[in-house]
Design a protein around this motif. Structure first.
Motif, PDB file in Angstrom:
ATOM      1  N   LYS A  43       0.788  -1.133  -0.131  1.00 51.64           N
ATOM      2  CA  LYS A  43       0.076   0.113  -0.050  1.00 51.64           C
ATOM      3  C   LYS A  43       0.761   1.157   0.179  1.00 51.64           C
ATOM      4  CE  LYS A  43      -1.828  -1.555   3.623  1.00 51.64           C
ATOM      5  NZ  LYS A  43      -1.453  -3.053   4.020  1.00 51.64           N
ATOM      6  N   THR A  44       1.896   1.080   0.941  1.00 51.82           N
ATOM      7  CA  THR A  44       2.665   2.468   1.119  1.00 51.82           C
ATOM      8  C   THR A  44       3.574   2.703   0.078  1.00 51.82           C
ATOM      9  OG1 THR A  44       2.584   2.192   3.393  1.00 51.82           O
ATOM     10  CG2 THR A  44       3.931   3.736   2.781  1.00 51.82           C
ATOM     11  N   ASP A  69       4.942   6.653   5.468  1.00 46.74           N
ATOM     12  CA  ASP A  69       5.100   6.267   6.869  1.00 46.74           C
ATOM     13  C   ASP A  69       6.143   7.263   7.672  1.00 46.74           C
ATOM     14  OD1 ASP A  69       3.797   3.854   6.371  1.00 46.74           O
ATOM     15  OD2 ASP A  69       5.556   2.598   6.116  1.00 46.74           O
ATOM     16  N   THR A  80       3.334   0.127   8.142  1.00 43.18           N
ATOM     17  CA  THR A  80       2.491   1.378   8.732  1.00 43.18           C
ATOM     18  C   THR A  80       1.732   0.945   9.884  1.00 43.18           C
ATOM     19  OG1 THR A  80       2.317   1.483   6.253  1.00 43.18           O
ATOM     20  CG2 THR A  80       0.877   2.797   7.625  1.00 43.18           C
ATOM     21  N   ASP A 103      -3.453   6.506   3.307  1.00 44.14           N
ATOM     22  CA  ASP A 103      -2.913   5.355   3.390  1.00 44.14           C
ATOM     23  C   ASP A 103      -3.189   4.545   4.549  1.00 44.14           C
ATOM     24  OD1 ASP A 103      -1.101   3.069   2.765  1.00 44.14           O
ATOM     25  OD2 ASP A 103       0.403   4.039   3.699  1.00 44.14           O
ATOM     26  N   SER A 104      -3.658   3.209   4.643  1.00 46.51           N
ATOM     27  CA  SER A 104      -3.946   2.761   5.988  1.00 46.51           C
ATOM     28  C   SER A 104      -2.949   1.351   6.200  1.00 46.51           C
ATOM     29  CB  SER A 104      -5.402   2.055   5.935  1.00 46.51           C
ATOM     30  OG  SER A 104      -5.467   0.931   5.025  1.00 46.51           O
TER      31      SER A 104
HETATM   32 MG   LIG Z   1       2.075   0.791   4.778  1.00 49.33          MG
END
Ligand SMILES: [Mg+2]
Ligand SMILES: Nc1nc2c(ncn2[C@@H]2O[C@H](COP(=O)(O)OP(=O)(O)OP(=O)(O)O)[C@@H](O)[C@H]2O)c(=O)[nH]1
Length: 1103
Positions: A43-44, A69, A80, A103-104
């Motif tokens: 994701k990140t 992050d 994260t 972003d989770s």
């Molecule tokens: Mg992440």
């Protein structure tokens, strides 16, 4: 000042603040979206690529920096922990869009952060690792997106791993990708079907009510509804345009639209045709010069492989695998991309690869185009979602006041008109260093530069270089350094910023609004507040309503904040100055008619507790303050003070715990702290008498007699007294000290399934209890059809689980649930001749028969006694679970003088109400007359509470007692060669493997296992170490399980003596757990510490 402006350019990339502000005013072109996935699916990294497209970070660093992050521990651990937002600008076609991207985290411990992100969005980008496929958290996030009614799109990430790691051919990769899509769609399919069925049931119920008279016999068509509803838009399919294939780390990604566009130009095939055929069982027939169906059957290459994957595979082959310079040059010229010399000379072929790919198939373009086209704008919010947000708990939307229902249009219009009511939801509070606020930017940034300069970590070095490069580009390095070196270290102060979204109206800096607490009821306040009341009027007398002013508004830009003057509807923003008014989440509005939003649903259960102490006792106040701040800053952490005076922190798991402790040490308390070993929760229960003894010999009649004999003996020795009597069948009779009341209680184990049902239905039972409470107070509550249905469902299920002679009619006779009135234990009314109103009375409203029965005096004291008994059991004062207390006798003798009788009774009815809310407090509310009648033993209700509690405890002890342990389930992915070691670790920690499965097309195994929470600490680390980081488990709380060994067991038969020895203290796990808990709580622990004391005695003598 001049360079503050310049620095703001640096945080905003090549989009100016003014541009973003102007985009905020056009909700049709706003997309609020979050990135969701299982941990480590990228994701990140993907967010980095999107952020780089705005020039906020360099595209060379995208994927390496993990810009969102921003915490140090996030960078070090590589996961994260907090969700963070950033606003991006994107031009698509002739339109300009504003994307508020969140972003989770994907780690289970932080799933509450996912809930806070999902609530503020309209859409989600779900990322799935192409190798690992659908993982537990993928399912959880899809469910969360579903529950919040937000629309998902899919990114299948890490496709490079299929080429480089798994070495699949393009054809195999295609089959593999197809499987992943099927898996994801299977998850949404299940969600969808259950929802349709539920809705249909609701509809039928309503129709039934209306149509009862007209047609009695309707034929029930079970598949109706499912077929009628169009569900095609729900599924992910490349031809729908809601799937992107990507490798975020190498910077490429595409949807089939992109290739359809290219090939329609190049091959002269219509784009529409290509769109339909590029994904699926189609192939290109050279002979017929046509696209034909049935590639698989004819053994042909599907179009997707031929036109898409093959290109990518040959690129990887040339650049990464064979490193063929000539071929690379050819590809580069045929793709028409430009590669800088330093990239093509770089020793790492990945650099060249991403230089080519990010121009050829930029992932940001693919993902952002999909987002703009497929995700809804704030204007398209579904009415269903609005109603869900507005109707709290069991309330029906149409039972809300009219003014409140009107607000629905405000939501749907998402209007920024002057007169539109302001509605804002705050989903979490996050802490920022006061210096990082834009008001104090100048110094803040400089300190940051300083931090970077002196940091050792490589990530930060990268940042440092980046920062310095930017600053020096502005010609500022010298002055910056000068200021850094001269600026003195100040103590940093934490301030809180609310993570929020505007649903309606325009939020202005300094504006006053109402803060609506979760229990606020607009119906109640609208009748008392004057018409047109605004947030500047005094509302102090209204419960759960307060006012605040929004001191500062911020644009969230990842690690930076930008100051704003106003924010129109449809945007995500940060609000400063609310820390005094909002704890974790809140609803803010200018209209008192606005209801509080439904609470966020958290998937994680906080289960790991530790007691915390400052290293130096004098720093206690700092710790208390720090814990308060931590509580506010974390959506899921709980902070409490136990009865013992300990400060306890409850977290979702080990990683979460670690982060909370770090936060306390470094940010909130800034002192040395020490944390206890994790406090493991247990439950106490009773079971049916065992049929075999410990050496698996069947217990004969004789021995059973012996056991009963033993119980009797005990009873006669210690437990029995003149007020307490225990009979051989386990019935305990106890008389209050004043001899006026006698209760007889028996403890019966509930069947396992019934316990599980009660445990999982706690919400329903809570609603039931609320309804009963208001019925008792003479009020009626409008509950929704759905809740009523859930209640009657629960009743029916309980009835089907409690079968057999001893449970005859038991469900009707349920007196209460406990502890806390909704727990998994039951109080049963088996008192002869006592008919009390059923707990299910809300189901049969209007039924005259049920109204005729009334509560006996002190009914509530019996319930309270049971609640206390269920809250802490006799084994180690942990809550009970799965126990049914059947009250078989309840005699009250009226020994009080007849003339006083009335006053006692009158008083008892008053007592009902007070006992309700405060068990202990009841003694203070007694009136003088009662004090007289209740003699030296205290008030009657108090005596009865104590008697019932004691009777329950004794009844519990008369049965075979067991401890229950909390269990985690974990899914571990491991390669075949480390499988053995994973099993080893699991075995050592009393884990049990449920099943093992090979992931198709890979050499990975997925193992699903259960593991006691008590044995889980350090488990993840150990697994990682033993498998050299190849396997990493995710622990999720699953259920409670009875520990089969009896903590009180001593050998009674000869075989057992032989087997275990006289003391039998060798390996009793349950006893070990129990004693550990007792020791922690300072309770008496029965154990011999010194076995052979002779030696010590001699030592003593010699002195
Ligand atoms: Mg992440
Ligand atoms: N091979 C490969 N690795 C990738 C790709 N995308 C991300 N990674 C790697 O996967 C790891 C995890 O990436 P992150 O972006 O931190 O994953 P995440 O989903 O944000 O993880 P959490 O936030 O902790 O849930 C990192 O080591 C990345 O380098 C990809 O496309 N291909």
């Amino acid at each position: 000042c001049q360079w503050v402006g310049l620095l703001s350019v640096f945080t905003m990339g090549h989009t100016s603040l003014e541009k973003i502000i102007s985009l905020q005013r056009n909700p049709a072109n706003i997309r609020n979206l979050c990135i969701l996935a299982h941990v480590d699916h990228g994701k990140t990294t993907l967010a980095d690529c999107l952020v780089a497209s705005n020039g906020i970070i360099s595209s060379r660093l995208a994927g390496k920096l993990r810009y969102l992050d921003s915490r140090e521990d996030e960078q070090i651990r590589g996961i994260t922990m907090k969700s963070s937002a950033i606003s991006l600008h994107y031009s698509h076609g002739d339109q300009e869009y504003l994307l508020n991207l969140i972003d989770s985290p994907g780690h289970v411990d932080f799933s509450s952060e996912v809930s806070t992100a999902v609530r503020l969005c309209d859409g989600a980008v779900v990322v799935v690792d192409a190798v690992e496929g659908v993982c537990p958290q993928t399912q959880v996030v899809l469910r969360q997106a579903w529950l919040e009614n937000i629309r998902p799109v899919l990114v299948i990430n890490k496709i490079d791993r299929l080429v480089v790691e798994l070495k699949l051919t393009s054809q195999e990769a295609y089959t593999h990708l197809k499987k992943i899509l099927e898996q994801v769609n299977a998850v949404t399919g299940t969600l969808f079907t259950s929802k349709v069925l539920e809705e249909r049931a609701g509809k039928e119920e309503e129709e039934e009510k209306e149509g009862e008279k007209s047609s009695g016999d309707q034929v029930y068509d079970w598949s109706a509804g499912l077929e009628e509803v169009d569900d095609s838009h729900l599924y992910f399919s490349p031809d729908q345009g809601n799937v992107v294939f990507a490798s975020a780390i190498d910077g490429w990604g595409f949807s089939i639209q992109h290739f359809a566009h290219i090939y329609s130009e190049r091959m002269g095939i219509k784009k529409e045709v290509l769109l339909k055929t590029l994904w699926g069982d189609f192939y290109l027939s050279m002979k017929a010069k046509r696209i034909m169906k049935g590639a698989q059957a004819k053994g042909k290459k599907p179009l997707f492989v031929q036109l898409v994957l093959d290109n990518i595979w040959s690129l990887y082959d040339a650049v990464v695998i064979r490193r063929d310079k000539e071929k690379v040059e050819k590809v580069v010229t045929s793709l028409g991309v430009k590669v800088m010399a330093r990239d093509s000379r770089h020793s790492d072929p990945k650099v060249l690869l991403s230089a080519i790919c990010s121009q050829w198939l930029p992932v940001s373009q693919a993902v952002l185009s999909m987002v703009c086209e497929k995700l809804p704008s704030p204007l398209e919010m579904a009415a269903e979602r609005v109603e869900k947000l507005m109707s709290v708990g069991a309330r029906r939307f149409d039972s809300l006041p009219e003014q409140t229902q009107h607000l629905k249009t405000a939501f749907l219009q998402c209007s920024s008109e002057e007169n539109a009511p302001v509605i804002v939801f705050v989903s979490k509070m996050f802490a920022v260093d006061a210096k990082a606020l834009p008001q104090h930017r100048q110094r803040g940034v400089l300190l940051k530069v300083k931090q970077y300069l002196f940091s050792q970590s490589s990530h930060q070095e990268a940042l440092c270089v980046l920062t310095i490069r930017r600053i020096s580009a502005c010609g500022l390095l010298a002055s910056a350094l000068y200021l850094v070196l001269t600026s003195s270290e100040e103590e940093a102060k934490e301030t809180f910023v609310a993570f929020a979204r505007v649903y309606s109206g325009v939020v202005r800096k300094g504006q006053r609004v109402f803060v609506l607490g979760p229990k606020y009821d607009p119906a109640q306040s609208l009748s008392t507040l004057p018409e047109g009341c605004s947030a500047s009027d005094d509302v102090s007398e209204i419960p759960h309503l307060s006012r605040c002013s929004m001191e500062n508004l911020y644009l969230l830009m990842g690690r930076e904040l930008e100051e704003l003057q106003e924010v129109p509807a449809g945007n995500v923003l940060g609000i400063g100055g609310l820390e005094e008014f909002v704890l974790k989440s809140a609803t803010l509005s200018t209209s008192p008619a606005c209801p509080p939003f439904t609470p966020l649903n958290f998937e994680a259960t906080p289960i790991v507790r530790v007691a915390i102490e400052p290293k130096h006792p004098s720093e206690m106040p700092k710790l208390v303050r720090g814990m308060r701040l931590l509580n506010q800053a974390d959506p899921c952490a709980e902070v409490l003070i136990q009865e013992t005076g300990e400060h306890v922190l409850v977290t979702a798991g080990e990683v979460h715990l670690q982060r909370c402790l770090d936060d306390l040490r470094e940010r909130f308390a800034k002192i040395e702290i020490s944390a206890s070993e994790p406090i493991i929760p247990f439950r106490e229960t009773v079971v049916r008498p065992p049929k075999v003894d410990m050496v698996n010999e069947e217990l004969g009649k004789q021995q059973k007699v012996a056991i009963i004999h033993q119980v009797k003996e005990e009873a006669s020795q210690g437990r029995s007294s003149d007020t307490l009597h225990l009979d051989s069948s386990g019935l305990v009779t106890l008389t209050t000290p004043n001899r006026l009341a006698t209760v007889g209680v028996r403890a019966i184990p509930l069947p396992q399934e019934a316990t599980r049902l009660l445990e999982s239905s706690s919400e329903v039972i809570r609603t039931l209890e609320q309804v009963n409470m208001s019925l008792r107070e003479g009020k009626s509550l409008d509950i929704s059809v759905r809740s009523l249905e859930a209640i009657s469902d629960l009743k029916a299920q309980l009835e089907s689980l409690l079968q057999g002679r001893k449970w005859r009619n038991a469900v009707e006779r349920i007196w209460a649930f406990g502890p806390r009135r909704y727990g998994p234990n039951i109080l049963l009314n088996s008192v002869e001749g006592y008919q009390r109103p059923s707990v299910w009375q809300c189901l049969s409203r209007g039924d005259k028969a049920s109204e005729a029965t009334a509560l006996r005096d002190f009914d509530n004291s019996v319930v309270s006694g049971f609640q206390l008994a269920a809250l802490s059991g006799p084994m180690c004062e942990e809550p009970l679970m799965g126990v049914c207390f059947s009250v078989e006798r309840w005699d009250v003798q009226s020994a009080a003088p007849p003339q006083r009788q009335d006053s006692v009774e009158e008083d008892s009815t008053r007592h009902e109400a007070t006992v309700e809310s405060n068990v202990e407090g009841s003694s203070e509310t007694r009136r003088p007359e009662v004090a007289a009648s209740s003699d030296c033993y205290g008030p009657v209700s108090g005596q009865l509470i104590a008697a019932v509690k004691e009777a329950c405890r004794h009844a519990f002890q008369a049965q075979p007692q067991r401890l229950m342990a909390a269990m985690y389930t974990c899914e571990i992915m491991a390669t075949a060669d480390v499988l053995g070691r994973v099993y080893g670790v699991l075995g050592k920690r009393e884990g049990r493997v449920l099943h093992e499965e090979m992931k198709e097309g890979t050499d990975m195994f997925t193992i699903k296992a259960v593991l006691p929470v008590a044995e889980s600490f350090g488990f993840a680390d150990e697994i990682r170490k033993r498998t050299s980081g190849l396997a990493s488990p995710q622990l999720v709380f699953s259920h409670w399980e009875v520990i089969s060994s009896d903590p009180y067991w001593v050998p009674t038969t000869e075989e057992e003596y032989l087997h275990f020895g006289e003391k039998a203290d060798s390996e009793n796990q349950a006893l070990k757990y129990m004693n550990a808990v007792r020791r922690r709580k300072g309770l008496y622990v029965e154990e011999k510490i010194v076995e052979h004391a002779e030696k010590q005695r001699t030592l003593g003598k010699n002195k």
